[in-house]
Design a protein around this motif. Sequence first.
Motif, PDB file in Angstrom:
ATOM      1  N   PHE A 156       0.818  -1.215   0.000  1.00  0.00           N
ATOM      2  CA  PHE A 156       0.000   0.000   0.000  1.00  0.00           C
ATOM      3  C   PHE A 156       0.855   1.270   0.000  1.00  0.00           C
ATOM      4  CE2 PHE A 156      -2.696  -3.342   1.598  1.00  0.00           C
ATOM      5  CZ  PHE A 156      -3.920  -3.097   1.006  1.00  0.00           C
ATOM      6  N   GLY A 157       2.071   1.179  -0.577  1.00  0.00           N
ATOM      7  CA  GLY A 157       2.946   2.351  -0.649  1.00  0.00           C
ATOM      8  C   GLY A 157       3.442   2.816   0.696  1.00  0.00           C
ATOM      9  N   ALA A 158       3.544   1.895   1.677  1.00  0.00           N
ATOM     10  CA  ALA A 158       3.835   2.282   3.059  1.00  0.00           C
ATOM     11  C   ALA A 158       5.185   2.951   3.247  1.00  0.00           C
ATOM     12  CB  ALA A 158       3.736   1.055   3.974  1.00  0.00           C
ATOM     13  N   LEU A 159       6.176   2.635   2.383  1.00  0.00           N
ATOM     14  CA  LEU A 159       7.500   3.227   2.552  1.00  0.00           C
ATOM     15  C   LEU A 159       7.563   4.678   2.089  1.00  0.00           C
ATOM     16  CD1 LEU A 159       9.888   0.304   1.514  1.00  0.00           C
ATOM     17  CD2 LEU A 159       9.362   1.117   3.823  1.00  0.00           C
ATOM     18  N   GLY A 160       6.570   5.103   1.320  1.00  0.00           N
ATOM     19  CA  GLY A 160       6.545   6.497   0.876  1.00  0.00           C
ATOM     20  C   GLY A 160       7.595   6.839  -0.152  1.00  0.00           C
ATOM     21  N   GLY A 161       8.098   5.848  -0.872  1.00  0.00           N
ATOM     22  CA  GLY A 161       9.163   6.108  -1.835  1.00  0.00           C
ATOM     23  C   GLY A 161       8.815   5.758  -3.258  1.00  0.00           C
ATOM     24  N   GLY A 162       7.536   5.575  -3.540  1.00  0.00           N
ATOM     25  CA  GLY A 162       7.133   5.231  -4.892  1.00  0.00           C
ATOM     26  C   GLY A 162       6.764   3.762  -5.008  1.00  0.00           C
ATOM     27  N   GLU A 163       6.139   3.427  -6.116  1.00  0.00           N
ATOM     28  CA  GLU A 163       5.620   2.077  -6.304  1.00  0.00           C
ATOM     29  C   GLU A 163       6.694   1.069  -6.686  1.00  0.00           C
ATOM     30  OE1 GLU A 163       2.594   2.358  -9.213  1.00  0.00           O
ATOM     31  OE2 GLU A 163       1.291   3.659  -8.019  1.00  0.00           O
ATOM     32  N   ASN A 164       7.705   1.509  -7.428  1.00  0.00           N
ATOM     33  CA  ASN A 164       8.658   0.560  -8.025  1.00  0.00           C
ATOM     34  C   ASN A 164       9.942   0.467  -7.219  1.00  0.00           C
ATOM     35  OD1 ASN A 164       6.883   0.097 -10.228  1.00  0.00           O
ATOM     36  ND2 ASN A 164       7.582   2.031 -11.134  1.00  0.00           N
ATOM     37  N   LEU A 165       9.802   0.237  -5.932  1.00  0.00           N
ATOM     38  CA  LEU A 165      10.982   0.086  -5.092  1.00  0.00           C
ATOM     39  C   LEU A 165      11.575  -1.300  -5.257  1.00  0.00           C
ATOM     40  CD1 LEU A 165       9.900   1.764  -1.722  1.00  0.00           C
ATOM     41  CD2 LEU A 165      11.302   2.718  -3.542  1.00  0.00           C
ATOM     42  N   ASN A 166      12.892  -1.369  -5.197  1.00  0.00           N
ATOM     43  CA  ASN A 166      13.572  -2.652  -5.187  1.00  0.00           C
ATOM     44  C   ASN A 166      13.141  -3.434  -3.967  1.00  0.00           C
ATOM     45  OD1 ASN A 166      15.543  -4.731  -4.754  1.00  0.00           O
ATOM     46  ND2 ASN A 166      16.916  -3.647  -6.144  1.00  0.00           N
ATOM     47  N   VAL A 223       0.843  16.238   5.490  1.00  0.00           N
ATOM     48  CA  VAL A 223       1.374  15.413   4.421  1.00  0.00           C
ATOM     49  C   VAL A 223       1.027  13.958   4.732  1.00  0.00           C
ATOM     50  CG1 VAL A 223       3.509  14.573   3.359  1.00  0.00           C
ATOM     51  CG2 VAL A 223       3.247  17.007   3.890  1.00  0.00           C
ATOM     52  N   GLY A 224       0.687  13.183   3.699  1.00  0.00           N
ATOM     53  CA  GLY A 224       0.378  11.789   3.942  1.00  0.00           C
ATOM     54  C   GLY A 224       0.688  10.899   2.760  1.00  0.00           C
ATOM     55  N   TRP A 225       0.722   9.595   3.007  1.00  0.00           N
ATOM     56  CA  TRP A 225       0.895   8.612   1.943  1.00  0.00           C
ATOM     57  C   TRP A 225       0.336   7.278   2.420  1.00  0.00           C
ATOM     58  CZ3 TRP A 225       4.900  10.487   4.854  1.00  0.00           C
ATOM     59  CH2 TRP A 225       5.662   9.570   5.586  1.00  0.00           C
ATOM     60  N   GLY A 226       0.199   6.349   1.468  1.00  0.00           N
ATOM     61  CA  GLY A 226      -0.354   5.036   1.778  1.00  0.00           C
ATOM     62  C   GLY A 226      -1.714   4.846   1.136  1.00  0.00           C
ATOM     63  N   SER A 227      -2.527   3.999   1.736  1.00  0.00           N
ATOM     64  CA  SER A 227      -3.850   3.705   1.187  1.00  0.00           C
ATOM     65  C   SER A 227      -4.733   4.939   1.225  1.00  0.00           C
ATOM     66  CB  SER A 227      -4.498   2.575   1.988  1.00  0.00           C
ATOM     67  OG  SER A 227      -5.800   2.310   1.534  1.00  0.00           O
ATOM     68  N   SER A 228      -5.430   5.194   0.110  1.00  0.00           N
ATOM     69  CA  SER A 228      -6.295   6.382   0.036  1.00  0.00           C
ATOM     70  C   SER A 228      -7.631   6.055  -0.618  1.00  0.00           C
ATOM     71  CB  SER A 228      -5.585   7.494  -0.744  1.00  0.00           C
ATOM     72  OG  SER A 228      -5.232   7.057  -2.041  1.00  0.00           O
ATOM     73  N   ARG A 229      -7.981   4.792  -0.653  1.00  0.00           N
ATOM     74  CA  ARG A 229      -9.191   4.354  -1.353  1.00  0.00           C
ATOM     75  C   ARG A 229     -10.443   5.045  -0.829  1.00  0.00           C
ATOM     76  NH1 ARG A 229     -10.607  -0.196  -4.199  1.00  0.00           N
ATOM     77  NH2 ARG A 229      -8.568  -1.126  -3.783  1.00  0.00           N
ATOM     78  N   GLN A 230     -10.524   5.277   0.470  1.00  0.00           N
ATOM     79  CA  GLN A 230     -11.720   5.872   1.072  1.00  0.00           C
ATOM     80  C   GLN A 230     -11.566   7.366   1.354  1.00  0.00           C
ATOM     81  OE1 GLN A 230     -14.503   4.162   1.250  1.00  0.00           O
ATOM     82  NE2 GLN A 230     -13.445   2.334   0.476  1.00  0.00           N
ATOM     83  N   GLY A 231     -10.517   7.980   0.817  1.00  0.00           N
ATOM     84  CA  GLY A 231     -10.321   9.411   1.027  1.00  0.00           C
ATOM     85  C   GLY A 231      -9.717   9.747   2.373  1.00  0.00           C
ATOM     86  N   GLN A 232      -9.069   8.786   3.022  1.00  0.00           N
ATOM     87  CA  GLN A 232      -8.480   9.041   4.342  1.00  0.00           C
ATOM     88  C   GLN A 232      -7.267   9.959   4.286  1.00  0.00           C
ATOM     89  OE1 GLN A 232      -8.811   6.059   2.718  1.00  0.00           O
ATOM     90  NE2 GLN A 232      -7.502   4.511   3.625  1.00  0.00           N
ATOM     91  N   LEU A 233      -6.788  10.241   3.064  1.00  0.00           N
ATOM     92  CA  LEU A 233      -5.708  11.217   2.883  1.00  0.00           C
ATOM     93  C   LEU A 233      -6.205  12.444   2.121  1.00  0.00           C
ATOM     94  CD1 LEU A 233      -2.795   8.766   2.002  1.00  0.00           C
ATOM     95  CD2 LEU A 233      -3.156   9.990   4.150  1.00  0.00           C
TER      96      LEU A 233
END
Length: 439
Positions: A156-166, A223-233
Amino acid sequence: MTTPTSTFPTNLLAAGSNARGQLGIGSTNDAHTFTPCVFKDHGPHLPTNTTRILDLASGSTHTVILLQYQDGEVQLWGAGDGSRGQLGPDRNVPMAASEDEPLVFRPLAMPFGELFQRKGLSYTCRLVAAAWETTYLVLSCPGRSDILISMGSNDFGALGGGENLNAANKARIVNLAFALGDKAGAKPPGFLRVGFLHAGPRHVVVELQTCTAEGVTLPPVLVGWGSSRQGQLGEKTKPSVMSRPALIPIDIATDPIRCCALGNEHTVLLHESNRVSVLGSNRKGQLDGLSSLQMPIEKIGCTWNSTYVHTREGTQDVLLATGSNTKGQLGRIDASQVSNSNAMGIVKIPTEPTSHVIKLACGSEHVLVLTSPSRDVGTCTSYSVWGWGWNEHGNLGVGMLEDVPLPARIWPSGGTDPAGNVVDVWAACGTSWLALSSQ
């Protein structure tokens, strides 16, 4: 709550889910009563000269603790599963269960520590937080921007560094300036300081301030990141994950944030003006009535699917709750006995009228409240702890596994409690924690 400076914690007790050793009690058995945590080389006691537990954060199967010592040193300890990197580079191995590697709390090496030492910088870990399988650390150094490190899973993008992390990159410095328009990683014009850091199971919210090179402090932003499906960000997004820090569209410049709490898919913000801002899902009624509250609010808290408001009526403390009550987490009655039981209502804590709520600690679907006969935490030595809600893993420490729909006093329990006075409490994912002082 700030632990009284004259009352140093000596023991940490834990109860609840422990499948990966996250309680640090020397086994992987769930603890149905409060059990002393074990610290490497110190046994069932906090390390020598500990003056304060600055913070405790626990995810699904790991726990990190920030300890401060008498000489001012701050050290990070951890327990549980580090196989996804959530306990840092030195614990990035599957959990061991041998006599040579007991399941206890151990000091954690700071990620990127060699980089800081090489530059001759003195950073101190100031804040910690935990998502499901990810850990967050805020490091501070005088005259420098704060550094926010994320380590562990990037679900869910928890690291905050983009989708394509090694996949092997399990610790990184989060580019907070990305949310301010810095897409290339250039240094911001001045210093960035993290005001607060909060993590739910799948999303993160940070208050960020910029201090210009001229010494001017700019208004803070969220500032926020991660899951945002329900508008929590903020607004619901497509795709449903913000994998890099982004501005949350709530103006906090003219009405700063006093308190922030995150559930599974909702975010609640208490402003200095007593206004409450809400974001995200309301499918369980977890946001009902919050924006229209017309009473002084002391604190707010969130379980995964419920929200709690600590307020006062005259001199008496009152705790309100709204949201899911499937596990009795609203603390007033079994959900099956009444209709619309998830509406805003009073939690029935059976305390004396002179008892005061000192701290509200919300876990996944259970709640702890620390109460005192006095609001002066510097003089009180007789705190009590009340708990209710989900108890499948014994996380309320009352010796059984049934859910607890009405608040029950869990400390002192009246049984054979370890010696000491409780001075602080925390609640997390199916776990509960008590700090004790020998005084």
